[in-house]
Design a protein around this motif. Structure first.
Motif, PDB file in Angstrom:
ATOM      1  N   GLY A   1       0.874  -1.092   0.027  1.00  0.00           N
ATOM      2  CA  GLY A   1       0.088  -0.062  -0.152  1.00  0.00           C
ATOM      3  C   GLY A   1       0.891   1.331  -0.102  1.00  0.00           C
ATOM      4  O   GLY A   1       2.148   1.040   0.169  1.00  0.00           O
TER       5      GLY A   1
ATOM      6  N   LEU B   1      -0.783   0.304  -8.329  1.00  0.00           N
ATOM      7  CA  LEU B   1      -0.028  -0.247  -7.107  1.00  0.00           C
ATOM      8  C   LEU B   1      -0.528  -1.722  -7.169  1.00  0.00           C
ATOM      9  O   LEU B   1      -1.287  -2.160  -7.709  1.00  0.00           O
ATOM     10  CB  LEU B   1      -0.602   0.202  -5.903  1.00  0.00           C
ATOM     11  CG  LEU B   1      -0.249   1.525  -5.326  1.00  0.00           C
ATOM     12  CD1 LEU B   1      -1.020   1.689  -4.143  1.00  0.00           C
ATOM     13  CD2 LEU B   1       1.055   1.790  -4.933  1.00  0.00           C
TER      14      LEU B   1
ATOM     15  N   LEU C   1      -0.612  -4.785  -4.709  1.00  0.00           N
ATOM     16  CA  LEU C   1      -0.549  -5.400  -2.973  1.00  0.00           C
ATOM     17  C   LEU C   1      -0.301  -6.954  -3.130  1.00  0.00           C
ATOM     18  O   LEU C   1      -0.598  -7.599  -4.169  1.00  0.00           O
ATOM     19  CB  LEU C   1      -2.048  -5.263  -2.375  1.00  0.00           C
ATOM     20  CG  LEU C   1      -2.647  -3.706  -2.541  1.00  0.00           C
ATOM     21  CD1 LEU C   1      -3.979  -3.902  -2.059  1.00  0.00           C
ATOM     22  CD2 LEU C   1      -1.727  -2.745  -1.954  1.00  0.00           C
TER      23      LEU C   1
ATOM     24  N   ARG D   1     -12.077  -4.144   1.095  1.00  0.00           N
ATOM     25  CA  ARG D   1     -11.440  -2.865   1.564  1.00  0.00           C
ATOM     26  C   ARG D   1     -12.651  -2.104   2.392  1.00  0.00           C
ATOM     27  O   ARG D   1     -13.805  -2.351   2.276  1.00  0.00           O
ATOM     28  CB  ARG D   1     -11.193  -1.939   0.038  1.00  0.00           C
ATOM     29  CG  ARG D   1     -12.372  -1.637  -0.793  1.00  0.00           C
ATOM     30  CD  ARG D   1     -11.910  -0.923  -2.042  1.00  0.00           C
ATOM     31  NE  ARG D   1     -12.794  -0.605  -2.887  1.00  0.00           N
ATOM     32  CZ  ARG D   1     -12.812  -0.084  -3.975  1.00  0.00           C
ATOM     33  NH1 ARG D   1     -11.535   0.049  -4.645  1.00  0.00           N
ATOM     34  NH2 ARG D   1     -13.646   0.226  -4.684  1.00  0.00           N
TER      35      ARG D   1
ATOM     36  N   LEU E   1      -6.096   3.705 -10.787  1.00  0.00           N
ATOM     37  CA  LEU E   1      -6.563   4.139  -9.693  1.00  0.00           C
ATOM     38  C   LEU E   1      -7.337   5.357  -9.624  1.00  0.00           C
ATOM     39  O   LEU E   1      -7.012   6.141 -10.389  1.00  0.00           O
ATOM     40  CB  LEU E   1      -5.661   3.953  -8.380  1.00  0.00           C
ATOM     41  CG  LEU E   1      -5.037   2.536  -8.085  1.00  0.00           C
ATOM     42  CD1 LEU E   1      -3.615   2.460  -7.610  1.00  0.00           C
ATOM     43  CD2 LEU E   1      -6.108   1.934  -7.290  1.00  0.00           C
TER      44      LEU E   1
ATOM     45  N   ASP F   1     -10.913   4.810  -4.563  1.00  0.00           N
ATOM     46  CA  ASP F   1     -10.392   3.425  -4.355  1.00  0.00           C
ATOM     47  C   ASP F   1      -9.505   3.653  -2.849  1.00  0.00           C
ATOM     48  O   ASP F   1      -8.788   2.554  -2.597  1.00  0.00           O
ATOM     49  CB  ASP F   1      -9.183   3.159  -5.475  1.00  0.00           C
ATOM     50  CG  ASP F   1      -9.935   2.767  -6.808  1.00  0.00           C
ATOM     51  OD1 ASP F   1      -9.456   3.057  -7.685  1.00  0.00           O
ATOM     52  OD2 ASP F   1     -11.121   2.028  -6.617  1.00  0.00           O
ATOM     53  N   THR F   2      -9.395   4.830  -2.385  1.00  0.00           N
ATOM     54  CA  THR F   2      -8.792   4.879  -1.079  1.00  0.00           C
ATOM     55  C   THR F   2      -9.353   4.245   0.121  1.00  0.00           C
ATOM     56  O   THR F   2     -10.633   4.348   0.172  1.00  0.00           O
ATOM     57  CB  THR F   2      -8.881   6.233  -0.723  1.00  0.00           C
ATOM     58  OG1 THR F   2      -7.964   7.203  -1.870  1.00  0.00           O
ATOM     59  CG2 THR F   2      -8.038   6.596   0.645  1.00  0.00           C
TER      60      THR F   2
ATOM     61  N   TYR G   1      -6.840  -1.891   2.671  1.00  0.00           N
ATOM     62  CA  TYR G   1      -7.161  -3.206   1.903  1.00  0.00           C
ATOM     63  C   TYR G   1      -6.837  -4.289   2.781  1.00  0.00           C
ATOM     64  O   TYR G   1      -5.823  -4.303   3.132  1.00  0.00           O
ATOM     65  CB  TYR G   1      -6.300  -3.194   0.491  1.00  0.00           C
ATOM     66  CG  TYR G   1      -7.276  -2.182  -0.603  1.00  0.00           C
ATOM     67  CD1 TYR G   1      -7.056  -0.989  -0.252  1.00  0.00           C
ATOM     68  CD2 TYR G   1      -7.722  -2.785  -1.641  1.00  0.00           C
ATOM     69  CE1 TYR G   1      -7.709  -0.090  -1.263  1.00  0.00           C
ATOM     70  CE2 TYR G   1      -8.565  -2.102  -2.452  1.00  0.00           C
ATOM     71  CZ  TYR G   1      -8.468  -0.772  -2.311  1.00  0.00           C
ATOM     72  OH  TYR G   1      -8.943   0.097  -3.236  1.00  0.00           O
TER      73      TYR G   1
ATOM     74  N   THR H   1      -3.888  -2.932   4.574  1.00  0.00           N
ATOM     75  CA  THR H   1      -2.529  -1.833   4.085  1.00  0.00           C
ATOM     76  C   THR H   1      -3.143  -0.773   3.701  1.00  0.00           C
ATOM     77  O   THR H   1      -4.577  -0.840   2.902  1.00  0.00           O
ATOM     78  CB  THR H   1      -1.723  -2.734   3.125  1.00  0.00           C
ATOM     79  OG1 THR H   1      -0.545  -1.808   2.751  1.00  0.00           O
ATOM     80  CG2 THR H   1      -2.216  -2.947   1.767  1.00  0.00           C
TER      81      THR H   1
ATOM     82  N   VAL I   1      -4.277   2.417   1.274  1.00  0.00           N
ATOM     83  CA  VAL I   1      -4.065   2.563  -0.353  1.00  0.00           C
ATOM     84  C   VAL I   1      -4.506   4.078  -0.362  1.00  0.00           C
ATOM     85  O   VAL I   1      -5.902   4.153   0.087  1.00  0.00           O
ATOM     86  CB  VAL I   1      -4.609   1.630  -0.954  1.00  0.00           C
ATOM     87  CG1 VAL I   1      -4.753   2.294  -2.555  1.00  0.00           C
ATOM     88  CG2 VAL I   1      -3.810   0.397  -1.333  1.00  0.00           C
ATOM     89  N   THR I   2      -3.909   5.197  -0.519  1.00  0.00           N
ATOM     90  CA  THR I   2      -4.502   6.612  -0.688  1.00  0.00           C
ATOM     91  C   THR I   2      -4.325   6.599  -2.245  1.00  0.00           C
ATOM     92  O   THR I   2      -3.108   6.876  -2.707  1.00  0.00           O
ATOM     93  CB  THR I   2      -3.630   7.256   0.311  1.00  0.00           C
ATOM     94  OG1 THR I   2      -3.853   6.987   1.743  1.00  0.00           O
ATOM     95  CG2 THR I   2      -4.390   8.715   0.113  1.00  0.00           C
ATOM     96  N   VAL I   3      -5.425   7.241  -2.803  1.00  0.00           N
ATOM     97  CA  VAL I   3      -5.121   7.781  -4.081  1.00  0.00           C
ATOM     98  C   VAL I   3      -5.577   9.318  -4.308  1.00  0.00           C
ATOM     99  O   VAL I   3      -6.712   9.707  -3.970  1.00  0.00           O
ATOM    100  CB  VAL I   3      -6.148   7.027  -5.186  1.00  0.00           C
ATOM    101  CG1 VAL I   3      -5.857   7.398  -6.350  1.00  0.00           C
ATOM    102  CG2 VAL I   3      -5.907   5.510  -4.896  1.00  0.00           C
TER     103      VAL I   3
END
Length: 126
Positions: free
Chosen positions: A9, A18, A20, A38, A86, A90-91, A94, A120, A122-124
């Motif tokens: 992430g 990304l 994972l 998520r 992404l 999607d943030t 996960y 983990t 994930v920041t978009v």
């Protein structure tokens, strides 16, 4: 001790990618369907994708179909989620999850799993 550990992430710009990873320890993933879920802040947990233990069949949520790809490497006891194109939506955190002999669509739509990882982030964002 049975454990699932997610990694990969991070922060990525919209349109980026990304990958994972979900690594298992203490047990072999050979007999387990592995799903990715998520949870975004303030939202309910959402099933993303799942891959079967037997024939490699997969299932994707409509929101990620065509952008995410799930795969597994049983020799490495690891499952991957490749995320392309992404979007800010999607943030989320996960999580991977293992279900013995699970059916991918049922795993994702019910969320009934045997083991969970810790997640983990994930920041978009631009």
């Amino acid at each position: 001790q049975l454990q699932l550990v997610e990694s990969g992430g991070g922060l990525v710009q919209p349109g980026g990618s990304l990958r994972l990873s979900c690594a298992a320890s203490g047990f072999t993933l050979d007999y387990y369907a592995i799903g990715w879920f998520r949870q975004a802040p303030g939202k309910e947990r959402e099933g993303v994708s799942c891959i079967s233990s037997s024939d490699g069949s997969t299932y994707y949520a409509e929101s990620v179909k065509g952008r995410f790809t799930i795969s597994r490497d049983n020799a490495k006891n690891t499952v991957y989620l490749q995320m392309n194109s992404l979007k800010p939506e999607d943030t989320a955190v996960y999580y991977c999850a293992a279900t013995r002999f699970g059916v991918p669509k049922i795993v994702i739509t019910t969320g009934l799993v045997g083991y969970w990882g810790k997640g983990t982030l994930v920041t978009v964002s631009s």
